[in-house]
Motif scaffolding. Structure first.
Motif: not given
Length: 373
Positions: A253-256, A268-269, A290-294, A299-305
């Motif tokens: 998770w870059p910028n987190a 964000q972050g 999930l993460i809000f970046d700029k 994120g990841f929804s339980g099965c898929n990215n």
């Protein structure tokens, strides 16, 4: 000569104690023998340790070859391995006939969890699973299991073939979701857990290698610490040093940053974990995040990215169509579909206390909290 025969007959009849054929059977026999004195019988000596027979003692098993599993048990130990330093075993035997076993191949980091039923024949323990073959054990005592050889005899020549019972039943699966700062330098990785602040070296196992390669290939990282989510466990290595063993890498998770419970939350972050979709709670084990970046979110929804572009002005938000991988997971498909639909519907975002709430037409459709693990 005739007189001699008659005298002999008379002599024999006089010495005989047998009754005459015509004698009365009720007439007592007479004998000239002296009476035999009575021999006194000693009184029985009571044994203070002797237990008198009763219904309980009669019912007790006298075959000491039998042993009983009448309580839940945990056995642990390292057994020999043909092509590795050893296999660490953790076996839980449950009195209802089930077992759970954990096999860890040392220096490989390869872990296998096996469940099934146990069968006990006198002291011989069979762990039954249709997909896996496990050793057969012999109860040397109710505190020790000894592996048997191919002929079914316990291997008593070395202590290397035994598992010892623990004082209490231990949970067999020590894995847990983790969130923390991952950093790789000179092929040695460290992981600092956000929740506890504990720093752990990361074992170079086969589950860790893909994570290492991805980190090395991403120019954004360049030996810097980056937030990551994974499933792992803390265990002592061969030198007794607490080490992180990665069982499943999820993503970077870059910028987190690690969430600060005392700082004012911002959109964000922060890695957010979905807690509710509409009025439905999201199972924690699905790890929907999930993460809000700029100007992008992912994120990841339980099965898929997934990932998508988004726009934010003050509290208003607009999420574009998601791009997602296309795996199918039966246990997560319902929640995943609802989550992704609501995320794209959101028109307002507010951080209230320790929660991120996403709205649509002034109704809360998603609630998220900072992910701590």
């Amino acid at each position: 000569m005739k007189k001699l025969v008659i005298l002999s007959a008379l002599f024999l009849s006089a010495c005989s104690q047998l009754p005459h054929l015509g004698a009365d059977k009720s007439t007592p026999l007479k004998t000239d023998a002296m009476p035999t004195p009575a021999v006194p019988v000693p009184a029985p000596v009571e044994d203070a340790n002797e237990v008198a027979n009763n219904d309980t003692t009669v019912a007790m098993a006298t075959d000491f070859e039998h042993i009983f599993i009448d309580s839940d048990m945990t056995f642990e130990g390292v057994l020999p391995c043909a092509d590795c330093p050893g296999i660490n075993y953790h076996i839980n035997l449950y009195r209802d006939g089930r077992f759970e076993a954990r096999q860890e191949y040392l220096e490989r980091g390869q872990v296998q969890l096996i469940t099934g039923s146990w069968l006990l024949d006198k002291r011989t323990l069979h762990l039954v699973n249709q997909q896996s073959t496990l050793p057969v054990f012999h109860f040397r005592s109710n505190r020790q299991l000894v592996m048997t050889d191919l002929s079914g005899k316990p291997i008593l020549s070395s202590d290397a073939y035994q598992l010892n019972r623990q004082d209490s039943v231990r949970k067999i699966d020590q894995r847990q979701p983790m969130l923390g700062m991952y950093q790789l330098r000179n092929n040695q990785a460290t992981f600092i857990q956000c929740q506890s602040g504990e720093s752990l070296p990361v074992a170079n196992t086969q589950n860790h290698l893909p994570m290492m390669r991805l980190y090395q290939q991403d120019p954004r990282f360049n030996n810097k610490a980056v937030i990551t989510t994974l499933v792992g466990r803390k265990a002592a290595d061969q030198n007794g040093i607490d080490t992180l063993y990665v069982d499943k890498f999820e993503q970077f998770w870059p910028n987190a940053t690690c969430p600060d419970q005392f700082a004012q939350k911002k959109l964000q972050g922060i890695v957010w974990r979905a807690e509710k979709v509409a009025d439905r709670y999201v199972p924690h084990q699905l790890n929907v995040r999930l993460i809000f970046d700029k100007d992008k979110l992912y994120g990841f929804s339980g099965c898929n990215n997934f990932n998508a572009s988004y726009q934010q002005r003050a509290n208003t938000i607009s999420v574009q169509q998601l791009a997602s991988t296309r795996k199918f997971c039966a246990e997560a498909s319902g929640i995943e579909q609802q989550f992704t639909e609501k995320l794209q519907q959101a028109d307002r975002a507010e951080v209230n206390a320790d929660k991120l709430q996403l709205f649509y037409n002034n109704q809360v459709i998603l609630e998220l909290v900072p992910a701590l693990n």
